[in-house]
Design a protein around this motif. Structure first.
Motif, PDB file in Angstrom:
ATOM      1  N   ALA A   8      29.940  46.763  45.270  1.00 51.29           N
ATOM      2  CA  ALA A   8      28.971  47.263  44.280  1.00 51.29           C
ATOM      3  C   ALA A   8      29.582  47.325  42.882  1.00 51.29           C
ATOM      4  O   ALA A   8      28.920  47.745  41.935  1.00 51.29           O
ATOM      5  CB  ALA A   8      28.456  48.647  44.695  1.00 51.29           C
ATOM      6  N   GLY A   9      30.826  46.917  42.758  1.00 52.58           N
ATOM      7  CA  GLY A   9      31.467  46.883  41.437  1.00 52.58           C
ATOM      8  C   GLY A   9      31.186  45.569  40.728  1.00 52.58           C
ATOM      9  O   GLY A   9      30.352  44.759  41.166  1.00 52.58           O
ATOM     10  N   THR A 132      45.702  41.281  40.758  1.00 55.62           N
ATOM     11  CA  THR A 132      45.658  41.084  39.312  1.00 55.62           C
ATOM     12  C   THR A 132      46.935  40.435  38.785  1.00 55.62           C
ATOM     13  O   THR A 132      48.008  40.582  39.377  1.00 55.62           O
ATOM     14  CB  THR A 132      45.464  42.458  38.628  1.00 55.62           C
ATOM     15  OG1 THR A 132      45.623  42.315  37.228  1.00 55.62           O
ATOM     16  CG2 THR A 132      46.484  43.488  39.122  1.00 55.62           C
ATOM     17  N   ASN A 188      38.637  39.220  33.785  1.00 52.72           N
ATOM     18  CA  ASN A 188      37.291  38.686  33.998  1.00 52.72           C
ATOM     19  C   ASN A 188      36.325  39.250  32.965  1.00 52.72           C
ATOM     20  O   ASN A 188      36.512  40.357  32.463  1.00 52.72           O
ATOM     21  CB  ASN A 188      36.766  39.132  35.366  1.00 52.72           C
ATOM     22  CG  ASN A 188      37.376  38.402  36.537  1.00 52.72           C
ATOM     23  OD1 ASN A 188      36.721  38.174  37.532  1.00 52.72           O
ATOM     24  ND2 ASN A 188      38.643  38.028  36.450  1.00 52.72           N
TER      25      ASN A 188
HETATM   26  P1  NAD Z   1      35.211  47.789  39.499  1.00 53.08           P
HETATM   27  O1  NAD Z   1      35.909  49.011  39.037  1.00 53.08           O
HETATM   28  O2  NAD Z   1      34.068  47.252  38.703  1.00 53.08           O
HETATM   29  O3  NAD Z   1      34.651  48.006  40.990  1.00 53.08           O
HETATM   30  C1  NAD Z   1      35.407  48.639  41.989  1.00 53.08           C
HETATM   31  C2  NAD Z   1      34.477  48.907  43.172  1.00 53.08           C
HETATM   32  O4  NAD Z   1      35.260  49.502  44.216  1.00 53.08           O
HETATM   33  C3  NAD Z   1      33.339  49.892  42.856  1.00 53.08           C
HETATM   34  O5  NAD Z   1      32.139  49.421  43.396  1.00 53.08           O
HETATM   35  C4  NAD Z   1      33.780  51.174  43.537  1.00 53.08           C
HETATM   36  O6  NAD Z   1      32.687  51.997  43.937  1.00 53.08           O
HETATM   37  C5  NAD Z   1      34.550  50.639  44.732  1.00 53.08           C
HETATM   38  N1  NAD Z   1      35.548  51.584  45.254  1.00 53.08           N
HETATM   39  C6  NAD Z   1      36.456  52.296  44.534  1.00 53.08           C
HETATM   40  N2  NAD Z   1      37.180  53.086  45.368  1.00 53.08           N
HETATM   41  C7  NAD Z   1      36.726  52.839  46.627  1.00 53.08           C
HETATM   42  C8  NAD Z   1      37.100  53.313  47.918  1.00 53.08           C
HETATM   43  N3  NAD Z   1      38.080  54.223  48.063  1.00 53.08           N
HETATM   44  N4  NAD Z   1      36.439  52.833  48.994  1.00 53.08           N
HETATM   45  C9  NAD Z   1      35.439  51.920  48.851  1.00 53.08           C
HETATM   46  N5  NAD Z   1      35.045  51.455  47.659  1.00 53.08           N
HETATM   47  C10 NAD Z   1      35.683  51.895  46.553  1.00 53.08           C
HETATM   48  O7  NAD Z   1      36.345  46.696  39.692  1.00 53.08           O
HETATM   49  P2  NAD Z   1      36.305  45.122  39.373  1.00 53.08           P
HETATM   50  O8  NAD Z   1      36.579  44.907  37.953  1.00 53.08           O
HETATM   51  O9  NAD Z   1      35.102  44.553  40.013  1.00 53.08           O
HETATM   52  O10 NAD Z   1      37.615  44.670  40.181  1.00 53.08           O
HETATM   53  C11 NAD Z   1      37.540  44.351  41.568  1.00 53.08           C
HETATM   54  C12 NAD Z   1      38.926  44.011  42.073  1.00 53.08           C
HETATM   55  O11 NAD Z   1      39.438  42.892  41.340  1.00 53.08           O
HETATM   56  C13 NAD Z   1      39.958  45.126  41.897  1.00 53.08           C
HETATM   57  O12 NAD Z   1      40.777  45.138  43.035  1.00 53.08           O
HETATM   58  C14 NAD Z   1      40.743  44.729  40.669  1.00 53.08           C
HETATM   59  O13 NAD Z   1      42.070  45.206  40.729  1.00 53.08           O
HETATM   60  C15 NAD Z   1      40.707  43.211  40.774  1.00 53.08           C
HETATM   61  N6  NAD Z   1      40.775  42.470  39.497  1.00 53.08           N
HETATM   62  C16 NAD Z   1      39.934  42.776  38.471  1.00 53.08           C
HETATM   63  C17 NAD Z   1      39.978  42.016  37.295  1.00 53.08           C
HETATM   64  C18 NAD Z   1      39.060  42.302  36.136  1.00 53.08           C
HETATM   65  O14 NAD Z   1      39.230  41.698  35.073  1.00 53.08           O
HETATM   66  N7  NAD Z   1      38.070  43.170  36.275  1.00 53.08           N
HETATM   67  C19 NAD Z   1      40.889  40.970  37.188  1.00 53.08           C
HETATM   68  C20 NAD Z   1      41.756  40.702  38.259  1.00 53.08           C
HETATM   69  C21 NAD Z   1      41.675  41.442  39.417  1.00 53.08           C
END
Ligand code: NAD
Ligand code: DAU
Length: 352
Positions: A8-9, A132, A188
């Protein structure tokens, strides 16, 4: 079917929307719905016959095991995390709890599930860990981009917690033989990104007539990748990535933050000129720097191109315009996220 955590993120919801459109395989989404998880991102597929949602914590091992046993899960794609560096500086606890302990519990549940599979299906199982580029630390201006063999030098509580989770994932392959693959991706941007991150924050503030906060001198460099490209890279790694391997994913697009924000302002000037005249760049404001701010990230994404034939489809010019148009067309989504309105709905719908 596959199990997605954190669907949902921002990236997870883009991944699920793409997955349901491109494949015929069911997907279960396990998400705790923290402040960053917004079910509205998946409203279009909420009633889809191949989509199921469970609200729950990846750290609740019994729950994860029951979800895995209930479905015929052949792969886990693990997005769930605390993801914002600034929040990790103000409150690291949740980062250790979810990113380290949560990933550990998820790995334990995955290991038990995998060991219970019939021998013929164990080799095909995958645990794909989404990580990441920040685990590699900060690059000097003249240093070559991050390669998969670079040593880990995380500098923030966020990147340290992700690095720890990467190590745990690696150890489950080395010790138990769990078929894991890890991806390390750069910054991203795109639809459904929470407006605490640089690009959606600046789009929102620009339209609201507020300052566009640039940390320090704005010359910190990031590599930017359109989110749909990250999702297709993950699909490629899930399909053909070699167990035990890691794959760097990036956009071949290094830019200083100030250039990113200036480009964004120029596109907004064309798409939705400021009502009072002048350009959005006038709202740029330099503010106090982030403590321990990494100066430069850059990704060498040749391994995933060579082995799996993946390259990004979008350039920054095409991706950022798409992103800005999406935000301009989804004012309701932004208003609900910024006001916290969706939290009230989540509490009503799913309970505390
Ligand atoms: P985000 O913060 O938008 O979403 C995180 C999601 O994880 C949310 O829906 C949240 O409700 C859920 N969540 C958090 N804690 C939880 C738990 N204990 N149990 C179940 N669900 C839980 O993050 P994002 O930007 O979509 O990133 C997703 C993944 O990609 C992460 O692991 C992040 O480290 C990695 N990442 C992100 C980027 C970026 O630019 N955003 C780049 C590289 C890697
Ligand atoms: O590199 C991948 C990482 O990219 C992911 O692992 C993280 O989950 C993701 O949040 C992102 O981390 P950053 O810290 O690079 O992203 P953020 O959007 O917070 O900041 C991007 C750059 O912009 C960074 O150098 C800090 C700067 N910045 C950020 C904000 C929020 C500003 O100058 N002003 C701001 O208000």
């Amino acid at each position: 079917m596959i199990l997605v955590t954190g669907g949902a993120g921002f990236i997870g919801s883009n991944f699920i929307l793409g997955w349901l459109g491109r494949t015929d395989e069911p997907v279960i989404n396990l998400d705790l719905l923290t402040y960053a998880g917004n079910p509205a991102n998946l409203a279009a597929v909420a009633a889809h016959p191949r989509y199921a949602f469970h609200r729950g914590d990846i750290g609740d091992q019994a729950l994860v095991e029951s979800v895995l046993q209930g479905g015929d899960v052949r792969a886990i794609v693990h997005f769930a995390a605390e993801s914002h560096v600034d929040r990790s500086i103000h409150g690291p606890d949740a980062f250790v709890q979810t990113n380290v302990v949560g990933t550990f519990r998820l790995l334990e549940a995955a290991r038990r599930h995998w060991q219970s599979l019939p021998a013929g299906r164990r080799d095909g199982f995958r645990f794909l860990h989404v990580s990441t580029d920040e685990v590699y630390g900060s690059l000097r201006p003249d240093a070559p981009p991050f390669r998969e063999t670079d040593r880990y030098e995380p500098n923030s509580p966020y990147s340290a917690s992700k690095a720890a989770s990467d190590h745990l994932v690696r150890s489950y392959h080395h010790t138990y033989g769990l078929p894991v693959v890890t991806t390390n991706c750069s910054n991203n941007y795109g639809p459904y990104q929470f407006p605490e991150k640089l690009i959606p924050l600046c789009i929102h503030n620009a339209l609201a007539g507020k300052p566009l906060p640039i940390y320090g001198d704005g010359r910190q460099i990031r590599d930017w990748l359109y989110v749909a490209d990250h999702c297709t890279a993950i699909e490629r790694v899930l399909a053909d990535g070699r167990p035990g391997e890691t794959y760097n994913i990036g956009g071949w697009n290094e830019q200083p933050n100030i250039d990113v924000v200036r480009s964004l302002c120029a596109i907004l000037d064309e798409e939705q000129p400021r009502s009072g005249g002048g350009g959005y760049a006038e709202q740029i404001t330099y503010v106090k720097d982030r403590p321990g701010h990494d100066r430069r990230y850059a990704i060498d994404a040749r391994k995933i191109e060579r082995e799996l034939g993946w390259r990004p489809a979008e350039t920054f010019a095409t991706g950022i315009r798409k992103t800005i148009r999406w935000y301009l067309g989804h004012g309701d989504w932004v208003a609900s996220v910024v006001s916290g309105g969706y939290r009230e709905w989540v509490d009503r719908q799913y309970g505390q």
